[in-house]
Design a protein around this motif. Structure first.
Motif, PDB file in Angstrom:
ATOM      1  N   GLY A 709       0.807  -1.216   0.000  1.00  0.00           N
ATOM      2  CA  GLY A 709       0.000   0.000   0.000  1.00  0.00           C
ATOM      3  C   GLY A 709       0.838   1.262   0.000  1.00  0.00           C
ATOM      4  N   ALA A 710       2.148   1.163  -0.253  1.00  0.00           N
ATOM      5  CA  ALA A 710       3.009   2.347  -0.317  1.00  0.00           C
ATOM      6  C   ALA A 710       2.791   3.070  -1.633  1.00  0.00           C
ATOM      7  N   CYS A 711       3.075   4.364  -1.636  1.00  0.00           N
ATOM      8  CA  CYS A 711       2.920   5.176  -2.842  1.00  0.00           C
ATOM      9  C   CYS A 711       4.112   6.115  -2.970  1.00  0.00           C
ATOM     10  N   ARG A 712       4.710   6.153  -4.152  1.00  0.00           N
ATOM     11  CA  ARG A 712       5.799   7.084  -4.396  1.00  0.00           C
ATOM     12  C   ARG A 712       5.288   8.517  -4.279  1.00  0.00           C
ATOM     13  N   ASP A 713       6.213   9.415  -3.986  1.00  0.00           N
ATOM     14  CA  ASP A 713       5.829  10.809  -3.731  1.00  0.00           C
ATOM     15  C   ASP A 713       5.497  11.588  -4.986  1.00  0.00           C
ATOM     16  N   GLY A 714       5.721  11.023  -6.168  1.00  0.00           N
ATOM     17  CA  GLY A 714       5.336  11.741  -7.379  1.00  0.00           C
ATOM     18  C   GLY A 714       6.170  11.368  -8.569  1.00  0.00           C
ATOM     19  N   LEU A 715       5.994  12.164  -9.635  1.00  0.00           N
ATOM     20  CA  LEU A 715       6.725  11.968 -10.884  1.00  0.00           C
ATOM     21  C   LEU A 715       7.566  13.192 -11.192  1.00  0.00           C
ATOM     22  N   HIS A 716       8.877  12.968 -11.402  1.00  0.00           N
ATOM     23  CA  HIS A 716       9.749  13.984 -11.977  1.00  0.00           C
ATOM     24  C   HIS A 716       9.702  13.846 -13.499  1.00  0.00           C
ATOM     25  N   ARG A 717      10.431  14.684 -14.183  1.00  0.00           N
ATOM     26  CA  ARG A 717      10.440  14.624 -15.641  1.00  0.00           C
ATOM     27  C   ARG A 717      10.954  13.290 -16.158  1.00  0.00           C
ATOM     28  N   ASP A 718      11.927  12.726 -15.440  1.00  0.00           N
ATOM     29  CA  ASP A 718      12.611  11.549 -15.978  1.00  0.00           C
ATOM     30  C   ASP A 718      12.478  10.300 -15.119  1.00  0.00           C
ATOM     31  N   ARG A 719      11.780  10.395 -13.984  1.00  0.00           N
ATOM     32  CA  ARG A 719      11.746   9.251 -13.083  1.00  0.00           C
ATOM     33  C   ARG A 719      10.687   9.488 -12.007  1.00  0.00           C
ATOM     34  N   PRO A 720      10.255   8.435 -11.367  1.00  0.00           N
ATOM     35  CA  PRO A 720       9.394   8.632 -10.196  1.00  0.00           C
ATOM     36  C   PRO A 720      10.234   9.023  -8.993  1.00  0.00           C
ATOM     37  N   ASN A 721       9.630   9.706  -8.070  1.00  0.00           N
ATOM     38  CA  ASN A 721      10.254  10.013  -6.791  1.00  0.00           C
ATOM     39  C   ASN A 721      10.152   8.761  -5.924  1.00  0.00           C
ATOM     40  N   GLU A 722      11.288   8.177  -5.580  1.00  0.00           N
ATOM     41  CA  GLU A 722      11.280   6.888  -4.898  1.00  0.00           C
ATOM     42  C   GLU A 722      10.917   6.979  -3.423  1.00  0.00           C
ATOM     43  N   ASN A 723      10.849   8.166  -2.877  1.00  0.00           N
ATOM     44  CA  ASN A 723      10.437   8.301  -1.479  1.00  0.00           C
ATOM     45  C   ASN A 723       8.937   8.056  -1.356  1.00  0.00           C
ATOM     46  N   ARG A 724       8.533   7.537  -0.215  1.00  0.00           N
ATOM     47  CA  ARG A 724       7.137   7.143   0.008  1.00  0.00           C
ATOM     48  C   ARG A 724       6.678   7.713   1.353  1.00  0.00           C
ATOM     49  N   GLY A 725       6.340   9.008   1.343  1.00  0.00           N
ATOM     50  CA  GLY A 725       6.033   9.708   2.575  1.00  0.00           C
ATOM     51  C   GLY A 725       4.593   9.556   3.031  1.00  0.00           C
ATOM     52  N   GLY A 726       4.287  10.202   4.156  1.00  0.00           N
ATOM     53  CA  GLY A 726       2.969  10.087   4.772  1.00  0.00           C
ATOM     54  C   GLY A 726       1.853  10.638   3.906  1.00  0.00           C
ATOM     55  N   GLU A 727       2.078  11.840   3.332  1.00  0.00           N
ATOM     56  CA  GLU A 727       1.042  12.428   2.490  1.00  0.00           C
ATOM     57  C   GLU A 727       0.693  11.530   1.321  1.00  0.00           C
ATOM     58  N   SER A 728       1.705  10.888   0.718  1.00  0.00           N
ATOM     59  CA  SER A 728       1.479  10.073  -0.475  1.00  0.00           C
ATOM     60  C   SER A 728       0.702   8.804  -0.156  1.00  0.00           C
ATOM     61  N   VAL A 729       1.074   8.117   0.934  1.00  0.00           N
ATOM     62  CA  VAL A 729       0.376   6.876   1.249  1.00  0.00           C
ATOM     63  C   VAL A 729      -1.074   7.150   1.613  1.00  0.00           C
TER      64      VAL A 729
END
Length: 760
Positions: A709-729
């Protein structure tokens, strides 16, 4: 597949006085009588008058109150009905061309079988649009004449296998001679001509009155009985002007002894007695475009000699010598045919027997069997389509089964204080501590899980997040603090306006839907204490969050006038911003786009629905429609407003960085819009936004880990943001909960937990 257990009917219902009410009640009673264990209920349409309904009416809709349609959908979904049988006539539903009913149908979880009592050959654009939405939402469509089937195929392009022709039901009444009924009703020794039904100018009663002198020349004992009250809508608009005009015409012709007006709406037993006594039944309607006539069906089914104008239903029912057709408004032909039947008993009796014999398949017992067979077919087709992934009501982006709701990463991101703000990859980052923003979002989620039956997951989380919110409250400043370090030190005495507004939102929802009564009382009390600060806020998002909290709070608390005034003030502020800033190309509240954008239209839509202010709903729908447009790629993918756009003035949004918060806000707002106007396109837009999480995005990269149920923090131009913070989950889990509910409402109920749509 198990037998049908619960069937609901939507339409007018007795004791309301109209043909649809009679039909709905008769059909419900016939279906209920067909199987002792079958439960039935009517959702009755009200036209402003109060009616003393029987117990068979389980819910009432005030035809112009859009919120009643949403509540009716909730009643039907929560009641786990297997089928909804809709009785459709344009005039009985609210909205332009009766559009409100389409919104109700779009929210239902079960198949719909719609009986069309009118099919228009030349619909207005609004009527055609509503009709198309209704038939799209229906698994099967029933008409009562072959003409209706032909029109649906040729004008509305419905496939033949979606249409059923089921005759109007009739009572199973013995074939009897009229003498006994005549004597009982005071017409012994008379030749009786009968018309019954609600009086209105389209019924052609004046034609029949004008024909009476010629009938009397050949049959001096004839009497024309006009049984029925004036239509209630006509009474409201004109009083009894029409009836008085008819009586005046009778007086002018000197036939007062041969025309009897019985101004009453009779029950079925009394009605059958009047039909039994007549020698000829007449329907001199003036308009060809009548697909169904209950009065014609009843009289025909009792074996009466019928004279009628050739409207569509009569053309089919009276063909092949089963009755007599005369031209519209033709006084001479009407008089000649009726007089001929009254003076030729052999012909009249032969016609009666043909009518009675051919009507045995129309009894309510047989009609109920046909409807039950259609209901079973509709349910079977829905289940087969769900298994095949092709359900008609399923928007194209809906997966065959949404992901399971996993909270492993959410638990990982929490300690006994609350939810951490950030993570390094999937490891909680203690360096940045906590904030009330994220814990308020998490409280929203845990309340939703609890109300959806996942109390074992929700209870420890809800208590933890509620405790954080309570500790964030600064009673001296009358505001919430926002940021807390890992060692539990508040880093400020007063947080931002937006964090205060979002916390109000969470408290309002907690007051409405938390599983703990004690915590609901706590949330309501703290909400009331913290609300006044919102009046001085200048942030539009803080206004929007507070309005969403007020929407939940006011649903369960008798709010004082000061609270209602503040609610109106905040909504009016948003409305004024939109009016001031918007241009033909920029339909928004500010000159720039920022974060959580869709919450602004969502707040106006929710407030407008509950406060019954159409201007708020309209503004919310217009601004959301514009926002959805600018959040779409040329290929049709969802592209949330990127953080690089923040601060740009009157410019198209930049694509990156894309964050889960925007997708979650868009999903909630689109489902609120769907509740407001029933347009299925809003469902599609919500699904498009959810597909962004699953990989339907600019990088074709899934953002979620379905196992945790984890979610990456977003999308950059060239890659996803690999961090999975509280707001995202929390954003992902809130969206998943709403999409699971949407999936259940599209036919996947057996697979999914019964979640409701948050704030929609």
């Amino acid at each position: 597949m198990t037998a049908l257990d619960r069937i609901a009917f939507i339409g007018n219902s007795l004791p309301r006085r109209c043909g649809i009410a009679t039909f709905t009640t008769d059909l419900q009673q016939a279906v209920a009588a067909s199987a002792p264990d079958l439960a039935t209920s009517i959702v009755a349409m009200n036209d402003g008058d109060g009616y003393d309904y029987p117990g068979s009416v389980g819910f009432q809709i005030r035809d112009e109150r859009i919120e009643d349609y949403a509540s009716a959908a909730d009643f039907l979904n929560e009641g786990r009905f297997d089928i909804v049988s809709l009785q459709h006539e344009f005039g009985i539903f609210g909205g332009e061309a009766g559009a409100h009913i389409a919104g109700l149908l779009a929210r239902l979880t079960m198949p719909v079988v719609t009986t069309l009592h009118t099919v228009l050959s030349k619909p207005s654009p609004a009527q055609r649009g509503v009709m198309e939405r209704i038939v799209d939402a229906s698994s099967r469509v029933v008409v009562m004449a072959e003409k209706g089937r032909d029109m649906l195929r040729n004008i509305y392009r419905l496939p033949a296998d979606k249409i059923e022709v089921i005759a109007h039901g009739i009572p199973d009444f013995a074939f009897v001679e009229p003498d006994e009924a005549k004597a009982r009703l005071g017409f012994a020794g008379r030749s009786v001509i009968l018309t019954f039904g609600l009086l209105s100018p389209n019924k052609g009663i004046e034609v029949m009155i004008d024909a009476m002198p010629s009938i009397l020349r050949r049959r001096p004992d004839a009497v024309y009985v006009v049984l029925g009250a004036t239509h209630p809508h006509l009474v409201r608009e004109q009083g009894e002007t029409y009836r008085i005009g008819l009586q005046k015409r009778v007086h002018e012709l000197g036939i007062e002894d041969h025309v009897v007006f019985l101004d009453q709406f009779v029950d079925r037993k009394t009605l059958l007695g009047f039909i039994a006594m007549c020698d000829v039944y007449v329907t001199p309607y003036l308009n060809e475009a009548q697909m169904t006539s209950g009065t014609l069906a009843y009289s025909f089914g009792l074996g009466k000699a019928v004279v009628s104008t050739p409207y569509w239903h009569a053309q089919e029912l009276l063909a092949d010598g089963r009755g007599v057709l005369v031209p519209f408004s033709d006084v001479v032909a009407t008089g000649n045919e009726i007089a001929g039947l009254l003076t030729d008993s052999t012909r009249r009796q032969a016609m009666r027997r043909r009518a009675y014999a051919s009507s045995r398949s129309m009894t309510w017992e047989q009609t109920a069997k046909r409807y039950l067979s259609t209901f079973e077919t509709a349910r079977r087709s829905r289940l087969l389509n769900v298994v095949a992934g092709t359900a008609q009501a399923r928007p194209p982006l809906l997966p065959s089964a949404p992901p399971e709701l996993r909270t492993d990463h959410l638990h990982c991101m929490c300690d006994d204080t609350g939810l951490f703000q950030h993570a390094v990859h999937s490891v909680p980052d203690r360096a940045h501590g906590y904030c009330v923003d994220d814990n308020a979002r998490a409280l929203l989620l845990s309340c939703l899980l609890g109300s959806a039956g996942e109390r074992h997951l929700a209870e420890p989380l809800t208590a933890r997040f509620a405790s954080f919110v309570q500790h964030a409250w600064n009673p001296q400043a009358r505001r919430f603090r926002n940021f807390m370090s890992f060692d539990r030190r508040w880093l400020e005495e007063v947080g931002s306006e937006d964090s205060h507004g979002r916390t109000l939102w969470a408290l309002g929802e907690c007051a409405r839907s938390d599983t703990s009564p004690s915590r609901r009382r706590w949330a309501a009390a703290l909400f009331a204490e913290a609300l006044p600060a919102a009046e001085s806020f200048s942030s539009p998002r803080a206004w929007g969050f507070a309005l969403l909290g007020l929407d939940a709070y006011c649903a369960v608390v008798a709010a004082p006038s000061s609270t209602i005034q503040l609610r109106t003030l905040l909504a009016d502020r948003l409305l004024a911003l939109l009016s001031t800033v918007q241009t033909p190309d920029w339909v928004w509240f500010e000159e720039g786009l920022s974060y959580d954008n869709a919450r602004l239209p969502q707040a106006l839509i929710a407030t407008g629905l509950s406060m019954q202010v159409p201007a708020y709903v309209d503004a919310g729908l217009r601004s959301l429609r514009w926002l959805v447009g600018v959040q779409s790629t040329p290929a049709g993918l969802f592209r949330p407003v990127g953080s690089e756009s923040f601060g740009d003035r009157l410019s198209p949004p930049k694509a990156f960085d894309q964050q889960p918060l925007e997708a979650t806000a868009t999903i909630s707002a689109c489902l609120a819009a769907w509740r407001a106007d029933g347009d299925a396109q809003w469902r599609t837009e919500a699904l498009r936004a959810f597909a962004w999480f699953m990989g339907e995005n600019d990088l074709s990269t899934p953002l979620v880990d379905l196992e945790t149920g984890a979610c990456r923090d977003g999308l950059h131009r060239d890659r996803p943001n690999e961090n999975r913070g509280g707001e995202s989950v929390v954003s992902y889990l809130l969206s998943l909960a709403e999409i699971r509910q949407l999936s259940r409402m599209s036919g996947d109920r057996p697979k999914l937990a019964p979640l409701r749509v948050l704030h929609a």
